[in-house]
Design an enzyme around this catalytic site. Structure first.
Site: not given
Length: 405
Positions: A110, A177
């Protein structure tokens, strides 16, 4: 270091409330002013954080926003109650959030692939930052600064001392998220760096693949996955990283007791937590000592090391819990390093036998295995993963103990 932006509009970054400031002695206020001057030697006022905690400790640091790391901190210094300021970290940042799913349908990186900064940094408001200060980047409030109580710090007979901490956090949206990098600085010199994960589950499968996750509703299975968090810490104890070294300590049973075995790690290496020997690591300054003639140091505590992920061969960077490497500007991320053409690609290749004697980087990590559950739907509660950096002979004695004597 990323270029500091001189065009950010001025704002006050000092967060203690008037009630806290009124309760401080004139000595603490004068020390606070001194550290504010020192901070501005390293970054402009708009990027400076100076926080005086209610019981006398002072933290002094700089912040910046980058595309991939999100919020990075640098020139971190601490001043204990009635003590002198010392530099600890030249730079601290989140260096990767690696998320492999059990079905191998996705293996996210990420930080390097999507980035925690710029458009992925969420705008904060007063509800998200109660009794704190919102710090803006080009007019967008992206960082919350708070002074928070942290409960009882110590007790002696019928007297107790309450602890306080400086807390900084931002929020980055990556897919479904919400990640919440949090940086906490305690009045006793301890630092805790953590990431909270919340939002919504991202990947699902069906009942025929129940071994890849957990049923969260009829005919709906959330795919289990790992979150591997890595930090990049550039220590400069007492302001000089060239004389810092890593000492590994193992406690081995001999003659019915435990005896400490000390080893200085002189070459780049990856190491694991070892419960059998109570293994720990300290970053030591070879020049400065406390009044007991012990070198000042910081202990690295991987206190959430109960879960591990050793991935496939192409993810060799997951092999160890912590890495120690020679400081190199281009070695920025734990995996998928953006400068792989001219530098190494990940932690597994950063370790190539070079000396740690000039300047070193510490790469601590922790893993969280997320087994989805019914309570994670439609939105999951926040779960935290972190590391702790603790003073080790940094003080001559407990800096807060004088409050009860």
């Amino acid at each position: 270091m990323s270029q500091i932006n001189p065009h950010l509009q001025s704002q006050s970054l000092i967060t203690p409330t008037k009630q806290l400031l009124l309760g401080m002695s004139s000595l603490i206020l004068s020390l606070y002013a001194d550290t504010a001057v020192l901070a501005e030697e390293s970054c402009s006022a708009d990027y400076t954080i100076n926080a005086a905690l209610p019981n006398g400790a002072i933290w002094n640091l700089c912040w910046e926003q980058t595309l991939q790391n999100g919020i990075s901190l640098h020139h971190i210094a601490y001043q204990p109650k009635a003590g002198t300021q010392q530099a600890i970290l030249y730079r601290a940042e989140l260096a990767q959030v690696h998320v492999p799913y059990d079905d191998n349908g996705a293996r996210y990186h990420d930080i390097s692939d999507y980035g925690f900064g710029e458009k992925n940094l969420q705008a904060l408001d007063e509800k998200l930052c109660p009794n704190g200060s919102l710090i803006k980047y080009y007019g967008k409030p992206i960082l919350c600064q708070q002074i928070l109580p942290r409960g009882e710090e110590l007790r002696y007979q019928n007297q107790a001392v309450q602890g306080y901490k400086l807390s900084l956090f931002s929020i980055s949206q990556i897919g479904s998220y919400n990640y919440v990098p949090r940086w906490e600085f305690f009045d006793n010199g301890t630092m805790e760096f953590a990431v909270g994960a919340t939002g919504a589950l991202q990947r699902f499968t069906t009942g025929s693949q129940s071994d890849l996750g957990w049923p969260i509703s009829p005919e709906k299975i959330g795919v289990s996955h790992l979150h591997n968090f890595f930090w990049r810490l550039d220590f400069d104890l007492a302001g000089n990283g060239a004389n810092d070294y890593i000492e590994e300590i193992n406690f081995v049973r001999e003659d019915q007791g435990l005896k400490a075995k000390h080893e200085i790690l002189s070459l780049e290496t990856g190491r694991d937590v070892n419960p059998a020997t109570l293994r720990t690591w300290i970053v030591v300054d070879s020049a400065l000592k406390n009044q007991a003639n012990s070198p000042i140091a910081y202990e690295i505590q991987l206190y959430q090391s109960g879960q591990r992920d050793v991935g496939p061969e192409e993810e060799a960077f997951t092999k160890y819990d912590i890495y120690f490497t020679k400081a190199k500007e281009c070695e920025r991320f734990a995996s998928r390093n953006a400068n792989a053409d001219v530098c190494a690609k990940d932690l597994s290749t950063y370790v190539n036998g070079e000396s740690l004697q000039e300047d070193l980087i510490v790469w601590p990590s922790t893993s969280f295995y997320h087994i989805p559950r019914a309570e994670d739907s439609p939105n999951m509660n926040i779960h935290w993963s972190g590391i702790r950096l603790k003073p080790f002979d940094w003080h001559n004695s407990n800096p807060l103990a004088s409050s009860i004597r």
